[in-house]
Design a protein around this motif. Sequence first.
Motif, PDB file in Angstrom:
ATOM      1  N   LEU A  62       0.820  -1.215   0.000  1.00 48.30           N
ATOM      2  CA  LEU A  62       0.000   0.000   0.000  1.00 48.30           C
ATOM      3  C   LEU A  62       0.850   1.261   0.000  1.00 48.30           C
ATOM      4  O   LEU A  62       0.551   2.233  -0.690  1.00 48.30           O
ATOM      5  CB  LEU A  62      -0.930   0.008   1.216  1.00 48.30           C
ATOM      6  CG  LEU A  62      -2.237  -0.784   1.099  1.00 48.30           C
ATOM      7  CD1 LEU A  62      -3.044  -0.652   2.380  1.00 48.30           C
ATOM      8  CD2 LEU A  62      -3.057  -0.308  -0.088  1.00 48.30           C
ATOM      9  N   LEU A  70      -3.562   2.000  -3.152  1.00 54.63           N
ATOM     10  CA  LEU A  70      -5.001   2.172  -3.397  1.00 54.63           C
ATOM     11  C   LEU A  70      -5.261   2.674  -4.807  1.00 54.63           C
ATOM     12  O   LEU A  70      -6.180   2.212  -5.491  1.00 54.63           O
ATOM     13  CB  LEU A  70      -5.601   3.130  -2.371  1.00 54.63           C
ATOM     14  CG  LEU A  70      -5.749   2.592  -0.940  1.00 54.63           C
ATOM     15  CD1 LEU A  70      -6.363   3.673  -0.039  1.00 54.63           C
ATOM     16  CD2 LEU A  70      -6.610   1.340  -0.908  1.00 54.63           C
ATOM     17  N   LEU A  73      -4.649  -0.141  -7.155  1.00 51.88           N
ATOM     18  CA  LEU A  73      -5.771  -1.088  -7.116  1.00 51.88           C
ATOM     19  C   LEU A  73      -6.889  -0.644  -8.047  1.00 51.88           C
ATOM     20  O   LEU A  73      -7.390  -1.426  -8.865  1.00 51.88           O
ATOM     21  CB  LEU A  73      -6.285  -1.213  -5.680  1.00 51.88           C
ATOM     22  CG  LEU A  73      -7.610  -1.957  -5.481  1.00 51.88           C
ATOM     23  CD1 LEU A  73      -7.467  -3.417  -5.872  1.00 51.88           C
ATOM     24  CD2 LEU A  73      -8.074  -1.832  -4.031  1.00 51.88           C
ATOM     25  N   LYS A  74      -7.292   0.606  -7.941  1.00 56.15           N
ATOM     26  CA  LYS A  74      -8.384   1.109  -8.775  1.00 56.15           C
ATOM     27  C   LYS A  74      -8.023   1.058 -10.259  1.00 56.15           C
ATOM     28  O   LYS A  74      -8.832   0.645 -11.096  1.00 56.15           O
ATOM     29  CB  LYS A  74      -8.753   2.536  -8.347  1.00 56.15           C
ATOM     30  CG  LYS A  74      -9.446   2.592  -6.984  1.00 56.15           C
ATOM     31  CD  LYS A  74      -9.928   3.982  -6.631  1.00 56.15           C
ATOM     32  CE  LYS A  74      -8.767   4.863  -6.179  1.00 56.15           C
ATOM     33  NZ  LYS A  74      -9.232   6.168  -5.654  1.00 56.15           N
ATOM     34  N   VAL A  87      -3.490  -6.810  -0.774  1.00 59.72           N
ATOM     35  CA  VAL A  87      -2.536  -5.760  -0.444  1.00 59.72           C
ATOM     36  C   VAL A  87      -1.699  -6.159   0.763  1.00 59.72           C
ATOM     37  O   VAL A  87      -2.129  -6.925   1.628  1.00 59.72           O
ATOM     38  CB  VAL A  87      -3.255  -4.422  -0.179  1.00 59.72           C
ATOM     39  CG1 VAL A  87      -4.031  -3.985  -1.406  1.00 59.72           C
ATOM     40  CG2 VAL A  87      -4.181  -4.534   1.017  1.00 59.72           C
ATOM     41  N   THR A  89       0.456  -4.402   3.880  1.00 60.14           N
ATOM     42  CA  THR A  89       0.502  -3.128   4.564  1.00 60.14           C
ATOM     43  C   THR A  89       1.208  -3.255   5.903  1.00 60.14           C
ATOM     44  O   THR A  89       1.234  -4.345   6.496  1.00 60.14           O
ATOM     45  CB  THR A  89      -0.921  -2.577   4.789  1.00 60.14           C
ATOM     46  OG1 THR A  89      -0.840  -1.276   5.372  1.00 60.14           O
ATOM     47  CG2 THR A  89      -1.734  -3.487   5.692  1.00 60.14           C
ATOM     48  N   SER A  96      -6.363   1.529   6.006  1.00 53.60           N
ATOM     49  CA  SER A  96      -6.165   1.608   4.562  1.00 53.60           C
ATOM     50  C   SER A  96      -6.384   0.254   3.901  1.00 53.60           C
ATOM     51  O   SER A  96      -6.918   0.167   2.791  1.00 53.60           O
ATOM     52  CB  SER A  96      -4.747   2.115   4.254  1.00 53.60           C
ATOM     53  OG  SER A  96      -4.569   3.430   4.722  1.00 53.60           O
ATOM     54  N   GLU A  99     -10.039  -0.272   3.612  1.00 56.29           N
ATOM     55  CA  GLU A  99     -10.534   0.558   2.511  1.00 56.29           C
ATOM     56  C   GLU A  99     -10.233  -0.102   1.166  1.00 56.29           C
ATOM     57  O   GLU A  99     -11.051  -0.048   0.237  1.00 56.29           O
ATOM     58  CB  GLU A  99      -9.883   1.943   2.570  1.00 56.29           C
ATOM     59  CG  GLU A  99     -10.186   2.856   1.393  1.00 56.29           C
ATOM     60  CD  GLU A  99     -11.653   3.259   1.279  1.00 56.29           C
ATOM     61  OE1 GLU A  99     -12.027   3.823   0.235  1.00 56.29           O
ATOM     62  OE2 GLU A  99     -12.428   3.022   2.240  1.00 56.29           O
ATOM     63  N   SER A 100      -9.082  -0.762   1.054  1.00 55.51           N
ATOM     64  CA  SER A 100      -8.741  -1.433  -0.202  1.00 55.51           C
ATOM     65  C   SER A 100      -9.727  -2.553  -0.516  1.00 55.51           C
ATOM     66  O   SER A 100     -10.074  -2.768  -1.679  1.00 55.51           O
ATOM     67  CB  SER A 100      -7.313  -1.992  -0.133  1.00 55.51           C
ATOM     68  OG  SER A 100      -7.260  -3.136   0.713  1.00 55.51           O
ATOM     69  N   ALA A 105     -10.314  -5.141  -3.404  1.00 53.37           N
ATOM     70  CA  ALA A 105      -9.240  -6.078  -3.090  1.00 53.37           C
ATOM     71  C   ALA A 105      -9.831  -7.352  -2.503  1.00 53.37           C
ATOM     72  O   ALA A 105     -10.854  -7.315  -1.808  1.00 53.37           O
ATOM     73  CB  ALA A 105      -8.244  -5.447  -2.117  1.00 53.37           C
ATOM     74  N   TYR A 108      -6.007  -8.816   2.513  1.00 48.89           N
ATOM     75  CA  TYR A 108      -4.794  -8.063   2.858  1.00 48.89           C
ATOM     76  C   TYR A 108      -3.981  -8.860   3.852  1.00 48.89           C
ATOM     77  O   TYR A 108      -4.476  -9.772   4.524  1.00 48.89           O
ATOM     78  CB  TYR A 108      -5.146  -6.686   3.426  1.00 48.89           C
ATOM     79  CG  TYR A 108      -5.741  -6.701   4.813  1.00 48.89           C
ATOM     80  CD1 TYR A 108      -4.928  -6.607   5.947  1.00 48.89           C
ATOM     81  CD2 TYR A 108      -7.118  -6.796   5.000  1.00 48.89           C
ATOM     82  CE1 TYR A 108      -5.477  -6.617   7.227  1.00 48.89           C
ATOM     83  CE2 TYR A 108      -7.674  -6.802   6.272  1.00 48.89           C
ATOM     84  CZ  TYR A 108      -6.849  -6.716   7.378  1.00 48.89           C
ATOM     85  OH  TYR A 108      -7.392  -6.735   8.640  1.00 48.89           O
TER      86      TYR A 108
END
Length: 422
Positions: A62, A70, A73-74, A87, A89, A96, A99-100, A105, A108
Motif C-alpha cells: 500500500l 489504493l 488497485l483502482k 494488499v 501493509t 487503509s 478501505e482497499s 481487493a 490483505y
Amino acid sequence: MNDASHPSNLGRILVVDAQRNTRAITVNLLRAKGHTVLEAVSGEAALATLAKSEVDLMLTRLQMRPMDGLTLLKCALEVAPHLQVFVMTASGSIESAIESMRLGAFDYVTLPFKDGEMLHRVERALERTRLQAAAEALAQELSEPPGPSALVGRSPAMRELTSLVQRVARSDATVLVQGESGTGKELVARAVHAHSPRKNKPFVLANCASVSEAQLELELFGQPRGARTGAARARKGLFKEADGGTLFLDEVTETAPALQSRLLRTLQDGEVRRVGESAAQRVDVRIIAATHRDIEQEVREKRFRQDLFYCLNVVPLRVPPLRERLEDIPVLAEHFLQRANARGPRPKRLSNAAVERLMGYGFPGNVRELENLVRRAAALAEGEELQPEDFLLPPLPSRRGPSKRPSKTRRRTRSSAPGNMR
C-alpha cells in the motif's frame, strides 16, 4: 486465466513493492512453491505489466510513491476487471487495508508476514480466480443453444450423462429421463432435441402434473370445434404442434390410467385422435418423457402401465442429484452469484468457508435449491463476502440419500413446480 502449462493450484502472480528486500522475500517464497512470479517496483510499472501480460493475482504494497497501492488497485481493476488483488501493509495501516477491500481487493496481509499465512491467502485468491473462470465458461455455455455442452458440470457423472445425450441425440429413439426434482431433466430433454436431426423443428413441453386429467387430454390430443358444449374453437393439440419435432412429457407418472392407455396407443400407432373425433391423424413426433418418481416402483404397485413403461424406456437417462457431484457445487454457486450480482446494487463474493459449507449440505432440492440459496444470500447479506451463516441452511443431515415415499400412499396431487429445473 491461469497459464495452461501450470497445474491448477499454481498461477501467474505479480508482486509490486518498491522495497527491494521485502519484494525479494515475497518473490522467492512464491517461486519456491512453483508459481510464475512477475515483479514491479512501482504502480506505473505494474500497470504496464498488466497491459501486456496475463496475471491471475497481484500482490501490492500500500505504501508506495508516487502511485500508492489504493490508486494502483483502482487502476488495475480498470485494466483487468477480474484480477484478484490483495494488499500488503504495515501493521499501523489497517484502516487503509480495509478501505482497499471496499474498493475491490480480495484480501490483505500485514508486514512482516508469516510464510504460511501468505501462502494460504495466495491459494485462496487463486481459487477465486479459478471459480470465476469456470463460472464465465459456464455462463457462455448457458447462453448458447441447449446442447450437451449446456449440461452443467465437470464431474464424472455429468461427463457420462453428456456423452449419453450426444449418442442418443443422433437417433430417433424414445428417451426416459429420470432424476430428483431440481436436477435439470428438462435441460437434458432440450439438449437431446438440440443435437438431433429434429433441432430445427418444434420442441413442445407438456407438464402432466400441472392440470386435471380431462384438461391434459385436451392439451395433448386437441379437439375439433363443437366437439362438446362450450368448445367454440378447435384445439390443435400438443402432439400435432410437435409434428416433425419433439414432445417432452414431463412428470409422465402423474397421468391417470385411462390417459396412459391412450398415450400407449398413440405411441404404438403414430396416430392421434382428437377428443370427440373418430378420424385419426398421422404424427411424426419423437417422445422424451421424464419423472422424478421411481417409475419401476410405480409399475410394480400398478399405478403406471408396464407396457407404457417399456414403450418409453427405450433409452433411459439418469440425471444425478447434486450430492453425487459435489465437485460441481463451487462452479454452480459462483455462476449463480454472478447472475445475482448482475441484478444487485453491490457485487458479492463467496468465501471459502461458504463454499465448504455448501459442499457439505445434502441439497434435497438439487440445482434449483442451490440457485435459490445463492440468490437469497446475495440479496440479504450485509457484507460483501458471503459467509456460511448467510445461506440459512436448514439442519438437514449432510449428503443424505433420497427419501422414500410410503408404498401404500395414493397420490394424485397435481402442482406446477416453478422454474425450469425439472
